[in-house]
Design a protein around this motif. Structure first.
Motif, PDB file in Angstrom:
ATOM      1  N   GLY A  75       0.810  -1.208   0.000  1.00  0.00           N
ATOM      2  CA  GLY A  75       0.000   0.000   0.000  1.00  0.00           C
ATOM      3  C   GLY A  75       0.846   1.261   0.000  1.00  0.00           C
ATOM      4  N   ALA A  76       0.329   2.278  -0.642  1.00  0.00           N
ATOM      5  CA  ALA A  76       0.973   3.589  -0.609  1.00  0.00           C
ATOM      6  C   ALA A  76       0.758   4.200   0.776  1.00  0.00           C
ATOM      7  CB  ALA A  76       0.386   4.480  -1.702  1.00  0.00           C
ATOM      8  N   ASP A  77       1.501   5.236   1.072  1.00  0.00           N
ATOM      9  CA  ASP A  77       1.439   5.841   2.401  1.00  0.00           C
ATOM     10  C   ASP A  77       0.289   6.834   2.568  1.00  0.00           C
ATOM     11  OD1 ASP A  77       3.787   4.438   3.190  1.00  0.00           O
ATOM     12  OD2 ASP A  77       5.031   5.994   2.280  1.00  0.00           O
ATOM     13  N   LEU A  78       0.117   7.751   1.608  1.00  0.00           N
ATOM     14  CA  LEU A  78      -0.833   8.842   1.787  1.00  0.00           C
ATOM     15  C   LEU A  78      -1.985   8.858   0.787  1.00  0.00           C
ATOM     16  CD1 LEU A  78       1.604  11.784   2.633  1.00  0.00           C
ATOM     17  CD2 LEU A  78       0.364  10.286   4.207  1.00  0.00           C
ATOM     18  N   ILE A  79      -1.930   8.035  -0.235  1.00  0.00           N
ATOM     19  CA  ILE A  79      -3.024   7.968  -1.204  1.00  0.00           C
ATOM     20  C   ILE A  79      -3.615   6.570  -1.185  1.00  0.00           C
ATOM     21  CG2 ILE A  79      -2.014   9.748  -2.692  1.00  0.00           C
ATOM     22  CD1 ILE A  79      -1.315   7.332  -4.617  1.00  0.00           C
ATOM     23  N   ASP A  80      -4.768   6.415  -1.774  1.00  0.00           N
ATOM     24  CA  ASP A  80      -5.409   5.105  -1.869  1.00  0.00           C
ATOM     25  C   ASP A  80      -4.864   4.389  -3.102  1.00  0.00           C
ATOM     26  OD1 ASP A  80      -7.013   2.922  -1.446  1.00  0.00           O
ATOM     27  OD2 ASP A  80      -8.776   3.826  -2.380  1.00  0.00           O
ATOM     28  N   GLY A  81      -3.624   3.937  -3.000  1.00  0.00           N
ATOM     29  CA  GLY A  81      -2.960   3.295  -4.119  1.00  0.00           C
ATOM     30  C   GLY A  81      -1.968   2.262  -3.642  1.00  0.00           C
ATOM     31  N   VAL A  82      -1.226   1.721  -4.581  1.00  0.00           N
ATOM     32  CA  VAL A  82      -0.211   0.714  -4.287  1.00  0.00           C
ATOM     33  C   VAL A  82       1.087   1.098  -4.984  1.00  0.00           C
ATOM     34  CG1 VAL A  82      -1.835  -1.176  -3.920  1.00  0.00           C
ATOM     35  CG2 VAL A  82      -0.959  -0.743  -6.226  1.00  0.00           C
ATOM     36  N   ARG A  83       2.173   0.536  -4.468  1.00  0.00           N
ATOM     37  CA  ARG A  83       3.486   0.753  -5.071  1.00  0.00           C
ATOM     38  C   ARG A  83       4.209  -0.580  -5.169  1.00  0.00           C
ATOM     39  NH1 ARG A  83       7.840   0.377  -1.721  1.00  0.00           N
ATOM     40  NH2 ARG A  83       7.483   0.513   0.516  1.00  0.00           N
ATOM     41  N   LEU A  84       5.258  -0.596  -5.984  1.00  0.00           N
ATOM     42  CA  LEU A  84       6.107  -1.783  -6.054  1.00  0.00           C
ATOM     43  C   LEU A  84       6.839  -1.937  -4.718  1.00  0.00           C
ATOM     44  CD1 LEU A  84       7.801  -1.378  -9.560  1.00  0.00           C
ATOM     45  CD2 LEU A  84       5.996  -3.000  -8.937  1.00  0.00           C
ATOM     46  N   ARG A  85       6.734  -3.110  -4.150  1.00  0.00           N
ATOM     47  CA  ARG A  85       7.396  -3.351  -2.872  1.00  0.00           C
ATOM     48  C   ARG A  85       8.907  -3.128  -2.968  1.00  0.00           C
ATOM     49  NH1 ARG A  85       7.808  -9.336  -1.298  1.00  0.00           N
ATOM     50  NH2 ARG A  85       9.576  -9.086  -2.694  1.00  0.00           N
ATOM     51  N   ASP A  86       9.505  -3.519  -4.095  1.00  0.00           N
ATOM     52  CA  ASP A  86      10.961  -3.469  -4.217  1.00  0.00           C
ATOM     53  C   ASP A  86      11.474  -2.245  -4.974  1.00  0.00           C
ATOM     54  OD1 ASP A  86      11.095  -5.900  -2.825  1.00  0.00           O
ATOM     55  OD2 ASP A  86      10.819  -7.040  -4.670  1.00  0.00           O
ATOM     56  N   ALA A  87      10.653  -1.215  -5.116  1.00  0.00           N
ATOM     57  CA  ALA A  87      11.098   0.021  -5.774  1.00  0.00           C
ATOM     58  C   ALA A  87      12.209   0.661  -4.959  1.00  0.00           C
ATOM     59  CB  ALA A  87       9.927   0.983  -5.915  1.00  0.00           C
ATOM     60  N   ILE A  88      13.139   1.305  -5.634  1.00  0.00           N
ATOM     61  CA  ILE A  88      14.178   2.026  -4.892  1.00  0.00           C
ATOM     62  C   ILE A  88      13.681   3.405  -4.462  1.00  0.00           C
ATOM     63  CG2 ILE A  88      16.129   0.776  -5.866  1.00  0.00           C
ATOM     64  CD1 ILE A  88      16.619   3.224  -7.674  1.00  0.00           C
ATOM     65  N   ALA A  89      12.585   3.858  -5.097  1.00  0.00           N
ATOM     66  CA  ALA A  89      11.945   5.111  -4.706  1.00  0.00           C
ATOM     67  C   ALA A  89      10.528   5.107  -5.264  1.00  0.00           C
ATOM     68  CB  ALA A  89      12.715   6.313  -5.241  1.00  0.00           C
ATOM     69  N   HIS A  90       9.656   5.866  -4.628  1.00  0.00           N
ATOM     70  CA  HIS A  90       8.312   6.025  -5.184  1.00  0.00           C
ATOM     71  C   HIS A  90       7.791   7.430  -4.895  1.00  0.00           C
ATOM     72  CE1 HIS A  90       6.603   5.220  -1.123  1.00  0.00           C
ATOM     73  NE2 HIS A  90       5.506   5.787  -1.599  1.00  0.00           N
ATOM     74  N   THR A  91       6.910   7.881  -5.782  1.00  0.00           N
ATOM     75  CA  THR A  91       6.276   9.189  -5.655  1.00  0.00           C
ATOM     76  C   THR A  91       4.777   8.988  -5.749  1.00  0.00           C
ATOM     77  OG1 THR A  91       8.173  10.232  -6.746  1.00  0.00           O
ATOM     78  CG2 THR A  91       6.133  11.528  -6.610  1.00  0.00           C
ATOM     79  N   GLU A  92       4.072   9.382  -4.720  1.00  0.00           N
ATOM     80  CA  GLU A  92       2.612   9.303  -4.716  1.00  0.00           C
ATOM     81  C   GLU A  92       2.073  10.595  -5.312  1.00  0.00           C
ATOM     82  OE1 GLU A  92       1.259   8.159  -0.787  1.00  0.00           O
ATOM     83  OE2 GLU A  92       2.934   6.761  -0.593  1.00  0.00           O
ATOM     84  N   ILE A  93       1.135  10.459  -6.256  1.00  0.00           N
ATOM     85  CA  ILE A  93       0.619  11.627  -6.967  1.00  0.00           C
ATOM     86  C   ILE A  93      -0.907  11.632  -6.965  1.00  0.00           C
ATOM     87  CG2 ILE A  93       2.661  11.920  -8.424  1.00  0.00           C
ATOM     88  CD1 ILE A  93       1.213  10.418 -10.654  1.00  0.00           C
ATOM     89  N   GLU A  94      -1.471  12.837  -7.043  1.00  0.00           N
ATOM     90  CA  GLU A  94      -2.922  13.020  -7.166  1.00  0.00           C
ATOM     91  C   GLU A  94      -3.203  13.803  -8.435  1.00  0.00           C
ATOM     92  OE1 GLU A  94      -4.229  14.913  -3.542  1.00  0.00           O
ATOM     93  OE2 GLU A  94      -4.516  12.974  -2.563  1.00  0.00           O
ATOM     94  N   LEU A  95      -4.215  13.365  -9.169  1.00  0.00           N
ATOM     95  CA  LEU A  95      -4.610  14.019 -10.405  1.00  0.00           C
ATOM     96  C   LEU A  95      -5.161  15.411 -10.103  1.00  0.00           C
ATOM     97  CD1 LEU A  95      -5.016  13.854 -13.475  1.00  0.00           C
ATOM     98  CD2 LEU A  95      -7.241  12.794 -13.014  1.00  0.00           C
ATOM     99  N   GLU A  96      -4.573  16.392 -10.742  1.00  0.00           N
ATOM    100  CA  GLU A  96      -4.993  17.782 -10.558  1.00  0.00           C
ATOM    101  C   GLU A  96      -5.877  18.248 -11.710  1.00  0.00           C
ATOM    102  OE1 GLU A  96      -1.983  21.170 -10.709  1.00  0.00           O
ATOM    103  OE2 GLU A  96      -2.274  20.801  -8.550  1.00  0.00           O
TER     104      GLU A  96
END
Length: 185
Positions: A75-96
């Motif tokens: 699960g993502a941290d601040l949005i209702d989404g998911v991320r790759l568990r093994d990503a070296i970095a991730h950016t959570e984004i919201e559609l503007e």
């Protein structure tokens, strides 16, 4: 500049989607420009959010295009989404906002959170070759066979010289995908 990433999105009904996608960054905005039709376009416009994942495992790029889509998600941290568990970095984004276009609408997204999970040590030439071949494989209906063959011949040099087991596996998946596509025509 276009950055090659993996975008994870989740439809409000719970379905998830993982897709390689070139993104643009503009200050604190991320711009997605998926072709129509696109599952990413459908899911991001429905949920109004997504995660941009940075990974050095190029099998994810190739796998998304060749049916190898079983990558661990969390699960993502601040949005209702998911991320790759093994990503070296991730950016959570919201559609503007959406800048509509018949072929490739631009989804302008606000950065909600960025997290670094590991150290990026750089890509070797084989990893870059797999990413380029993944882009070719995503456009088989738009590119001439001669163009694909010429690109693959050049990219094979990097695979032969610098690939490790992951890159060889991803390369095999892509060549099989291209061969299957050609046989179906």
């Amino acid at each position: 500049m276009i950055l090659e990433t993996i975008v994870t999105s989740r439809h409000p009904d719970g379905r998830t989607h993982i897709a390689p996608m070139g993104i643009r960054e503009d200050n604190d905005r991320v711009i997605l420009a998926p072709f129509r039709p696109s599952t990413t376009l459908e899911f991001v416009t429905a949920s109004r959010c997504a995660v941009v994942n940075r990974t050095t495992d190029v099998r994810v790029f190739a796998g998304c295009l060749t049916g190898h889509r079983d990558w661990p998600l969390v699960g993502a941290d601040l949005i209702d989404g998911v991320r790759l568990r093994d990503a070296i970095a991730h950016t959570e984004i919201e559609l503007e906002r959406i800048e509509d276009d018949a072929e490739r609408p631009r989804l302008v997204c606000r950065v909600v959170r960025e997290v670094q999970h590991g150290v990026f040590r750089g890509f070797n030439r084989a990893q870059a070759a797999v990413i380029e071949a993944s882009i070719l494989a995503s456009r088989l209906d738009r590119l001439a066979a001669e163009k694909i063959d010429a690109e693959l011949a050049y990219l094979t040099i990097a695979i032969d010289k610098t690939a490790g087991p992951r890159e060889h596996e991803a390369w095999r998946w892509l060549l099989e995908r291209i061969d299957t596509h050609r046989k179906s025509r």
